[in-house]
Design an enzyme around this catalytic site. Structure first.
Site, PDB file in Angstrom:
ATOM      1  N   ARG A 129       0.855  -1.192   0.000  1.00 41.27           N
ATOM      2  CA  ARG A 129       0.000   0.000   0.000  1.00 41.27           C
ATOM      3  C   ARG A 129       0.889   1.240   0.000  1.00 41.27           C
ATOM      4  NH1 ARG A 129      -5.037  -2.051   2.335  1.00 41.27           N
ATOM      5  NH2 ARG A 129      -6.377  -2.076   0.523  1.00 41.27           N
TER       6      ARG A 129
ATOM      7  N   GLN B  98      -0.512   2.606  -6.085  1.00 41.69           N
ATOM      8  CA  GLN B  98      -1.945   2.849  -5.895  1.00 41.69           C
ATOM      9  C   GLN B  98      -2.778   2.355  -7.074  1.00 41.69           C
ATOM     10  OE1 GLN B  98      -2.540   6.929  -4.764  1.00 41.69           O
ATOM     11  NE2 GLN B  98      -2.648   6.397  -2.600  1.00 41.69           N
TER      12      GLN B  98
ATOM     13  N   ASP C 252      -3.594  -1.357  -6.760  1.00 42.43           N
ATOM     14  CA  ASP C 252      -4.147  -1.792  -5.477  1.00 42.43           C
ATOM     15  C   ASP C 252      -5.520  -2.443  -5.660  1.00 42.43           C
ATOM     16  OD1 ASP C 252      -5.011  -2.111  -2.908  1.00 42.43           O
ATOM     17  OD2 ASP C 252      -4.683  -0.042  -2.292  1.00 42.43           O
TER      18      ASP C 252
ATOM     19  N   SER D 140      -8.069  -2.506  -2.661  1.00 47.04           N
ATOM     20  CA  SER D 140      -8.863  -1.281  -2.484  1.00 47.04           C
ATOM     21  C   SER D 140      -9.981  -1.215  -3.519  1.00 47.04           C
ATOM     22  CB  SER D 140      -7.980  -0.035  -2.615  1.00 47.04           C
ATOM     23  OG  SER D 140      -7.175   0.085  -1.479  1.00 47.04           O
TER      24      SER D 140
ATOM     25  N   TYR E  34      -2.373  -0.695   8.600  1.00 44.94           N
ATOM     26  CA  TYR E  34      -3.386  -1.709   8.926  1.00 44.94           C
ATOM     27  C   TYR E  34      -3.618  -1.774  10.427  1.00 44.94           C
ATOM     28  CZ  TYR E  34      -3.119  -3.685   4.217  1.00 44.94           C
ATOM     29  OH  TYR E  34      -3.180  -3.878   2.868  1.00 44.94           O
TER      30      TYR E  34
HETATM   31  P1  NAD Z   1      -8.704  -3.932   6.208  1.00 44.12           P
HETATM   32  O1  NAD Z   1      -9.658  -4.421   5.183  1.00 44.12           O
HETATM   33  O2  NAD Z   1      -7.556  -4.774   6.607  1.00 44.12           O
HETATM   34  O3  NAD Z   1      -9.530  -3.594   7.547  1.00 44.12           O
HETATM   35  C1  NAD Z   1     -10.707  -2.849   7.514  1.00 44.12           C
HETATM   36  C2  NAD Z   1     -10.764  -1.941   8.717  1.00 44.12           C
HETATM   37  O4  NAD Z   1     -11.057  -2.688   9.895  1.00 44.12           O
HETATM   38  C3  NAD Z   1      -9.476  -1.188   9.001  1.00 44.12           C
HETATM   39  O5  NAD Z   1      -9.710   0.203   8.939  1.00 44.12           O
HETATM   40  C4  NAD Z   1      -9.113  -1.633  10.403  1.00 44.12           C
HETATM   41  O6  NAD Z   1      -8.495  -0.603  11.167  1.00 44.12           O
HETATM   42  C5  NAD Z   1     -10.461  -2.004  10.966  1.00 44.12           C
HETATM   43  N1  NAD Z   1     -10.425  -2.849  12.171  1.00 44.12           N
HETATM   44  C6  NAD Z   1      -9.649  -3.941  12.412  1.00 44.12           C
HETATM   45  N2  NAD Z   1      -9.912  -4.415  13.658  1.00 44.12           N
HETATM   46  C7  NAD Z   1     -10.876  -3.628  14.198  1.00 44.12           C
HETATM   47  C8  NAD Z   1     -11.561  -3.613  15.437  1.00 44.12           C
HETATM   48  N3  NAD Z   1     -11.319  -4.507  16.395  1.00 44.12           N
HETATM   49  N4  NAD Z   1     -12.485  -2.654  15.655  1.00 44.12           N
HETATM   50  C9  NAD Z   1     -12.749  -1.729  14.689  1.00 44.12           C
HETATM   51  N5  NAD Z   1     -12.136  -1.686  13.505  1.00 44.12           N
HETATM   52  C10 NAD Z   1     -11.208  -2.619  13.247  1.00 44.12           C
HETATM   53  O7  NAD Z   1      -8.143  -2.531   5.804  1.00 44.12           O
HETATM   54  P2  NAD Z   1      -8.165  -1.794   4.393  1.00 44.12           P
HETATM   55  O8  NAD Z   1      -9.490  -1.177   4.222  1.00 44.12           O
HETATM   56  O9  NAD Z   1      -7.709  -2.726   3.334  1.00 44.12           O
HETATM   57  O10 NAD Z   1      -7.056  -0.684   4.571  1.00 44.12           O
HETATM   58  C11 NAD Z   1      -6.633  -0.187   5.810  1.00 44.12           C
HETATM   59  C12 NAD Z   1      -5.910   1.115   5.613  1.00 44.12           C
HETATM   60  O11 NAD Z   1      -4.795   0.970   4.740  1.00 44.12           O
HETATM   61  C13 NAD Z   1      -6.735   2.198   4.955  1.00 44.12           C
HETATM   62  O12 NAD Z   1      -7.633   2.816   5.742  1.00 44.12           O
HETATM   63  C14 NAD Z   1      -5.625   3.142   4.526  1.00 44.12           C
HETATM   64  O13 NAD Z   1      -5.208   3.950   5.589  1.00 44.12           O
HETATM   65  C15 NAD Z   1      -4.533   2.214   4.162  1.00 44.12           C
HETATM   66  N6  NAD Z   1      -4.479   2.147   2.702  1.00 44.12           N
HETATM   67  C16 NAD Z   1      -3.448   2.801   2.079  1.00 44.12           C
HETATM   68  C17 NAD Z   1      -3.372   2.765   0.695  1.00 44.12           C
HETATM   69  C18 NAD Z   1      -2.243   3.440  -0.008  1.00 44.12           C
HETATM   70  O14 NAD Z   1      -1.545   4.209   0.576  1.00 44.12           O
HETATM   71  N7  NAD Z   1      -2.023   3.141  -1.266  1.00 44.12           N
HETATM   72  C19 NAD Z   1      -4.313   2.085  -0.042  1.00 44.12           C
HETATM   73  C20 NAD Z   1      -5.365   1.442   0.620  1.00 44.12           C
HETATM   74  C21 NAD Z   1      -5.420   1.477   1.998  1.00 44.12           C
END
Ligand code: NAD
Length: 459
Positions: free
Chosen positions: A128, A133, A136, A139, A235
């Site tokens: 990520r 991006q 990805d 996403s 994450y």
């Molecule tokens: P994910 O699918 O792994 O998790 C989904 C969400 O569940 C996350 O926000 C996590 O914090 C939350 N979660 C986990 N345990 C929890 C709990 N006990 N209670 C409440 N919430 C909980 O995550 P994702 O959506 O694939 O991505 C996470 C983060 O990665 C994004 O929000 C972003 O900041 C980052 N991201 C960065 C890029 C990039 O820079 N290119 C791209 C995509 C995502």
């Protein structure tokens, strides 16, 4: 080099790995494109559209696999456990495959494919980072799932979303709670807001507060310590049982009175945390709809049945699987762009140029033809590994490791890492996850409790 796009064989899968408009970019990178006849039909793309872009259409699936240097899939072996053996057999040794492969849950399948000399790239392991991006795919698919989850909830709910003032009286807006505000959660928040719901969002990572609020939702803060909740990669980190107990207690109070609850909480490489217990469901009012997007990884609600709809005293719990496939046209469009961007990165002048020191290659490369070792698992599990003690040596994988009888290959590190992961799960969970692997055979499948005779056994 010939790049082939087969029709997906996973039951019910309607996406295709490449849409016609991306053929030209890959041809420009020096690839000859060949598409299995009918591969794009369920995503609304006819063979003729591919041909118009310069791809060849192949009627014979065996010939398609046999001629391929790179196969582009949505669900490759791993993510598709029953990936047709005939397809794999037809592949020439040294061929590459790109797709969702679910390597963390299926290390045994990955090892078997490594032994066959395949080069595998797993799209869900894409780092990520800003540079990646456009590649990805997680996403892309999470965006679709978040959107669709809200529509499913709206369809199943006995109440409307928007507030309406009519001559016959006022209808209050639906109250929506989104648990987990990552990519899917944020899209769910945005969609629920567009439908007119009053939305609250919660995440264990306090950093998402601003993003939730920027979408017009309220960010809920629970009185539970969350300052160690995030990995360097953004994450969520797995938390202690005490943390989850306290979280459930506080969430139970917040969730009462909600009309719709969308859960999306995931921790990479782990079973989804249970955020809603059976008792909490009993405290919800009849008519509440829960859509559990974590169903594929066990579910955030204790009563979720993956792929089914459960009615628990009037509370409806949906555990949808493979939601992106429900919107195959847009899901394929986004995925195809991700795959095209990735291939354009690794293919130069029609050949795969793999620099394993480069972050994107290093992050996604699961197995490499004629090699037993890639660095992917070591890197993925680094967070769960003990600090190397005195005498630690760096193996082929490049990570300092003091396994008692480490053969310095990736497989030894893999065993140690997975073993530790196994220990973190409860005994029942471990049995459930690991029992199909059977008795110890002294290699990476070696997970049996206490009877391991394998050379890498650390238990
Ligand atoms: P994910 O699918 O792994 O998790 C989904 C969400 O569940 C996350 O926000 C996590 O914090 C939350 N979660 C986990 N345990 C929890 C709990 N006990 N209670 C409440 N919430 C909980 O995550 P994702 O959506 O694939 O991505 C996470 C983060 O990665 C994004 O929000 C972003 O900041 C980052 N991201 C960065 C890029 C990039 O820079 N290119 C791209 C995509 C995502």
């Amino acid at each position: 080099m010939l790049a082939a796009v087969p029709r997906e064989s996973f039951p019910g899968e309607r996406r295709v790995a490449l849409v016609p408009k991306d053929v030209a970019a890959l041809t420009k990178a020096g690839l000859q494109m060949v598409i299995e006849s009918g591969a794009g039909v369920s995503a609304l793309h006819e063979d003729g559209e591919y041909e118009a872009q310069g791809a060849r259409v192949e009627m014979d699936r065996k010939r398609l696999f046999a001629g391929a240097d790179i196969v582009l899939t949505v669900r490759g072996p791993g993510a598709h456990r029953e990936f047709p053996e005939a397809d794999l057999k037809a592949l020439k040794s040294g061929a590459a495959m790109v797709g969702f492969l679910d390597p963390l849950d299926e290390p045994a399948i990955m090892k078997a494919l490594a032994e066959r000399g395949l080069t595998l790239f797993s799209m869900e392991l894409m780092p990520r980072i800003t540079r990646a991006q456009s590649m990805d795919a997680l996403s892309s698919m999470a965006t679709i799932s978040g959107y669709k989850a809200v529509l499913m909830a709206a369809y199943a709910a006995p109440r409307m979303f928007p507030m309406l003032m009519t001559a016959a009286g006022t209808i209050t807006a639906a109250r929506v709670f989104v648990l987990g505000a990552g990519v899917a959660g944020l899209q769910a928040i945005a969609t629920a807001r567009r439908l007119g719901g009053v939305v609250e969002g919660y995440d264990v990572r306090p950093a998402v507060k601003e993003q939730v609020e920027s979408l017009g939702a309220r960010f809920v803060v629970l009185d539970v310590k969350t300052d160690e909740a995030e990995t360097a990669g953004g994450y969520a980190k797995a938390q202690s049982e005490e943390f989850y107990r306290r979280q459930q207690q506080l969430l139970g109070e917040r969730l009462r009175g909600m009309d719709v609850i969308i859960t999306t909480a995931l921790v990479p490489g782990k079973k989804a945390p249970v955020l809603i217990t059976a008792e909490m469901v009993a405290g919800l009012r009849p008519g509440t709809v829960i859509v559990d997007l974590a169903a594929e990884r066990g579910g955030n609600c204790a009563l979720t049945k993956p792929g089914e709809t459960v009615d628990h005293h009037g509370v409806v719990i949906l555990g949808p699987l493979n939601l992106p496939s429900e919107l195959p046209a847009h899901a394929s469009q986004l995925y195809s762009k991700n795959v095209t961007a990735f291939l354009s990165h690794v293919v130069k002048d029609g050949r795969l140029r793999l620099d394993e020191g480069e972050e994107i290659v290093n992050g996604t490369l699961v197995t490499r033809a004629a090699r037993s070792c890639t660095r992917w698992l070591c890197r993925l599990w680094r967070g769960s590994r003990r600090k190397p003690g005195p005498g630690a040596t760096a193996g082929l994988c490049g990570v300092a490791c003091n396994a008692p009888s480490c053969n310095r290959s990736q497989l030894a590190c893999e065993t140690r890492s997975l073993r530790r992961v196994g220990r973190r799960f409860g005994a029942a969970d471990r049995r459930q996850r690991l029992s199909p692997l059977g008795a110890c055979d002294g290699n990476v499948h070696c997970f049996t409790d206490g009877v391991c005779a394998g050379s890498f056994c650390g238990l």
